[in-house]
Design a protein around this motif. Structure first.
Motif, PDB file in Angstrom:
ATOM      1  N   GLN A 287      -0.128  -7.646  -4.886  1.00  0.00           N
ATOM      2  CA  GLN A 287      -1.109  -6.695  -4.964  1.00  0.00           C
ATOM      3  C   GLN A 287      -0.446  -5.426  -4.837  1.00  0.00           C
ATOM      4  OE1 GLN A 287      -4.764  -6.548  -4.979  1.00  0.00           O
ATOM      5  NE2 GLN A 287      -4.482  -4.454  -5.137  1.00  0.00           N
TER       6      GLN A 287
ATOM      7  N   LEU B 123       0.810  -1.011   0.004  1.00  0.00           N
ATOM      8  CA  LEU B 123      -0.058   0.138   0.004  1.00  0.00           C
ATOM      9  C   LEU B 123       0.980   1.202  -0.072  1.00  0.00           C
ATOM     10  CD1 LEU B 123      -2.838   1.291   0.385  1.00  0.00           C
ATOM     11  CD2 LEU B 123      -2.365   1.110   2.794  1.00  0.00           C
TER      12      LEU B 123
ATOM     13  N   THR C  47      -3.727   0.688  -9.112  1.00  0.00           N
ATOM     14  CA  THR C  47      -4.034  -0.204  -8.353  1.00  0.00           C
ATOM     15  C   THR C  47      -4.390  -1.527  -8.967  1.00  0.00           C
ATOM     16  OG1 THR C  47      -4.580   1.196  -6.455  1.00  0.00           O
ATOM     17  CG2 THR C  47      -5.937  -0.862  -6.525  1.00  0.00           C
TER      18      THR C  47
ATOM     19  N   THR D 224      -1.572  -1.339  -4.076  1.00  0.00           N
ATOM     20  CA  THR D 224      -2.584  -0.320  -3.719  1.00  0.00           C
ATOM     21  C   THR D 224      -2.286   0.902  -3.698  1.00  0.00           C
ATOM     22  OG1 THR D 224      -3.840  -2.295  -2.757  1.00  0.00           O
ATOM     23  CG2 THR D 224      -4.807  -0.230  -2.596  1.00  0.00           C
TER      24      THR D 224
END
Length: 116
Positions: free
Chosen positions: A111, A11, A90, A113
């Motif tokens: 992932q 993130l 993202t 983000t």
């Protein structure tokens, strides 16, 4: 058996940077082009960048000027440096490669983000 393992996702705030890594392991005689793809929720998987074993580069328009792909042939690893990240970046990022003239092999995905 050949495996591709990605790492480095996470993130980050808009404008920030991340560096993704993808290491190929197993019995490897040759690796052809290595690339990064991404898939956002509800969208098709799309190309981000590719680097050939000769070092030629190809980027999707979305990442030009912000993303840099590179590889370390001694480590069978490909990297994706992502700068000036935007919320639209993202997605789950996947590594892809032809190994021993077989494949393509895919990693499990990491992932990314980007918060606004």
């Amino acid at each position: 058996q050949v495996q591709l393992v990605e790492s480095g996702g996470g993130l980050v705030q808009a404008g920030g940077s991340l560096r993704l890594s993808c290491a190929a392991s197993g019995i490897i005689f040759s690796i052809n082009a290595m690339g990064w793809y991404r898939q956002a929720p509800g969208k098709q998987r799309e190309l981000v960048a590719i680097i050939t074993n000769g070092g030629s580069l190809n980027y999707a328009d979305s990442g030009k000027g912000r993303f840099t792909i590179s590889r370390d042939n001694a480590k069978n690893t490909v990297y994706l440096q992502m700068n000036s990240l935007k919320p639209e970046d993202t997605a789950v990022y996947y590594c892809n490669s032809l190994v021993n003239n077989r494949g393509p092999y895919w990693g499990q995905g990491t992932q990314v983000t980007v918060s606004s």
